[in-house]
Design a protein around this motif. Structure first.
Motif, short mmCIF file in Angstrom:
data_model
loop_
_atom_site.label_atom_id
_atom_site.label_comp_id
_atom_site.label_asym_id
_atom_site.label_seq_id
_atom_site.Cartn_x
_atom_site.Cartn_y
_atom_site.Cartn_z
N PRO A 226 0.81 -1.23 0.00
CA PRO A 226 0.00 0.00 0.00
C PRO A 226 0.84 1.28 0.00
O PRO A 226 0.49 2.26 -0.66
CB PRO A 226 -0.83 -0.11 1.29
CG PRO A 226 -0.83 -1.57 1.61
CD PRO A 226 0.48 -2.10 1.12
N ILE A 227 1.95 1.26 0.71
CA ILE A 227 2.84 2.42 0.74
C ILE A 227 3.47 2.63 -0.63
O ILE A 227 3.54 3.76 -1.13
CB ILE A 227 3.94 2.24 1.81
CG1 ILE A 227 3.30 2.13 3.20
CG2 ILE A 227 4.95 3.37 1.77
CD1 ILE A 227 4.24 1.60 4.27
N ASP A 228 3.89 1.54 -1.26
CA ASP A 228 4.52 1.63 -2.58
C ASP A 228 3.52 2.15 -3.62
O ASP A 228 3.85 2.99 -4.45
CB ASP A 228 5.07 0.27 -3.00
CG ASP A 228 6.02 0.36 -4.18
OD1 ASP A 228 6.76 1.36 -4.27
OD2 ASP A 228 6.04 -0.57 -4.99
N ARG A 229 2.29 1.65 -3.57
CA ARG A 229 1.25 2.11 -4.50
C ARG A 229 1.05 3.62 -4.33
O ARG A 229 1.00 4.36 -5.31
CB ARG A 229 -0.04 1.34 -4.24
CG ARG A 229 -1.17 1.71 -5.14
CD ARG A 229 -2.41 0.84 -4.93
NE ARG A 229 -2.69 0.57 -3.53
CZ ARG A 229 -2.79 -0.66 -3.00
NH1 ARG A 229 -2.63 -1.72 -3.76
NH2 ARG A 229 -3.06 -0.82 -1.73
N TRP A 230 0.95 4.09 -3.09
CA TRP A 230 0.76 5.52 -2.80
C TRP A 230 1.96 6.33 -3.31
O TRP A 230 1.79 7.34 -3.97
CB TRP A 230 0.58 5.74 -1.30
CG TRP A 230 0.47 7.17 -0.93
CD1 TRP A 230 -0.65 7.95 -0.93
CD2 TRP A 230 1.54 8.03 -0.51
NE1 TRP A 230 -0.34 9.23 -0.54
CE2 TRP A 230 1.00 9.31 -0.27
CE3 TRP A 230 2.91 7.83 -0.31
CZ2 TRP A 230 1.77 10.38 0.15
CZ3 TRP A 230 3.67 8.90 0.11
CH2 TRP A 230 3.11 10.16 0.34
N LEU A 231 3.17 5.85 -3.02
CA LEU A 231 4.39 6.56 -3.42
C LEU A 231 4.49 6.67 -4.93
O LEU A 231 4.81 7.73 -5.47
CB LEU A 231 5.62 5.84 -2.83
CG LEU A 231 6.97 6.48 -3.06
CD1 LEU A 231 7.03 7.87 -2.43
CD2 LEU A 231 8.06 5.58 -2.44
N GLN A 232 4.19 5.59 -5.63
CA GLN A 232 4.27 5.62 -7.10
C GLN A 232 3.22 6.57 -7.68
O GLN A 232 3.48 7.28 -8.64
CB GLN A 232 4.10 4.22 -7.67
CG GLN A 232 5.35 3.37 -7.48
CD GLN A 232 5.32 2.12 -8.31
OE1 GLN A 232 5.07 2.18 -9.51
NE2 GLN A 232 5.57 0.98 -7.69
N ARG A 233 2.02 6.56 -7.10
CA ARG A 233 0.98 7.47 -7.60
C ARG A 233 1.39 8.92 -7.37
O ARG A 233 1.21 9.77 -8.24
CB ARG A 233 -0.34 7.19 -6.90
CG ARG A 233 -1.08 6.02 -7.47
CD ARG A 233 -2.43 5.88 -6.81
NE ARG A 233 -3.21 4.85 -7.45
CZ ARG A 233 -4.21 4.23 -6.86
NH1 ARG A 233 -4.57 4.54 -5.64
NH2 ARG A 233 -4.87 3.30 -7.50
N LYS A 234 1.93 9.23 -6.20
CA LYS A 234 2.29 10.61 -5.86
C LYS A 234 3.46 11.13 -6.69
O LYS A 234 3.57 12.32 -6.94
CB LYS A 234 2.63 10.74 -4.37
CG LYS A 234 1.43 10.62 -3.47
CD LYS A 234 0.47 11.76 -3.72
CE LYS A 234 -0.74 11.67 -2.85
NZ LYS A 234 -1.79 12.59 -3.19
#
Length: 157
Positions: A27-35
């Motif tokens: 979930p952190i990686d998904r958020w980081l990539q989106r941002k």
């Protein structure tokens, strides 16, 4: 040329504890990539080629996005449903089997509509070395999971 950092990450990928941490970090990686428009992942800037795959949930009908390591294959992408070496297939792979249309987001936020094909037989034999060259731990995941890991070829539509 592969740098020392990528080699360290690839080596760690074979360890069960790394898979446990990796699953928790999705979930952190998904958020980081989106941002960051895909420019930065939890593993760093460019340690491994990653994409965000968005599928439609086969039960909910909602869009689901997951960060994945990929291997380039011409204009397309090859991804594995390794689920970090767990005994079950990840939900996103069932979504692709139910509906082959998906979207890939790459670095810089570029979105590409794709059609997924489950690689089987000779096609699987052709693409498996592509993904294990990028992430050698997939061979370890096969042994750990006790199942044939699904491999998908994502072709731009």
């Amino acid at each position: 040329m592969v740098g020392w950092y990528t080699n360290v990450i690839r080596s760690l990928g074979h360890h069960r504890w790394f898979a446990t941490v990796g699953r928790a970090a999705v979930p952190i990686d998904r958020w980081l990539q989106r941002k960051t428009g895909g420019r930065v992942t939890i593993l760093g800037r460019s340690a491994l080629p990653t994409l965000l795959l968005t599928t439609r949930g086969r039960k909910s009908g909602l869009h689901r996005t997951v960060p994945l390591i990929y291997a380039p294959d011409g204009d397309g992408f090859v991804v594995t449903a390794s689920n970090w070496g767990q005994e079950t297939h990840p939900a996103w792979s069932g979504n692709l089997l139910a509906s082959a249309d998906a979207t890939v987001s790459l670095s810089g936020g570029r979105e590409i509509p794709v059609r997924a094909t489950l690689a089987e037989g000779p096609e699987r034999d052709r693409v498996w070395p592509l993904v294990t060259r990028v992430w050698p731990a997939y061979d370890t995941y096969v042994v750990r999971s006790g199942r044939e890991i699904r491999v998908f070829v994502l072709t731009p539509r």
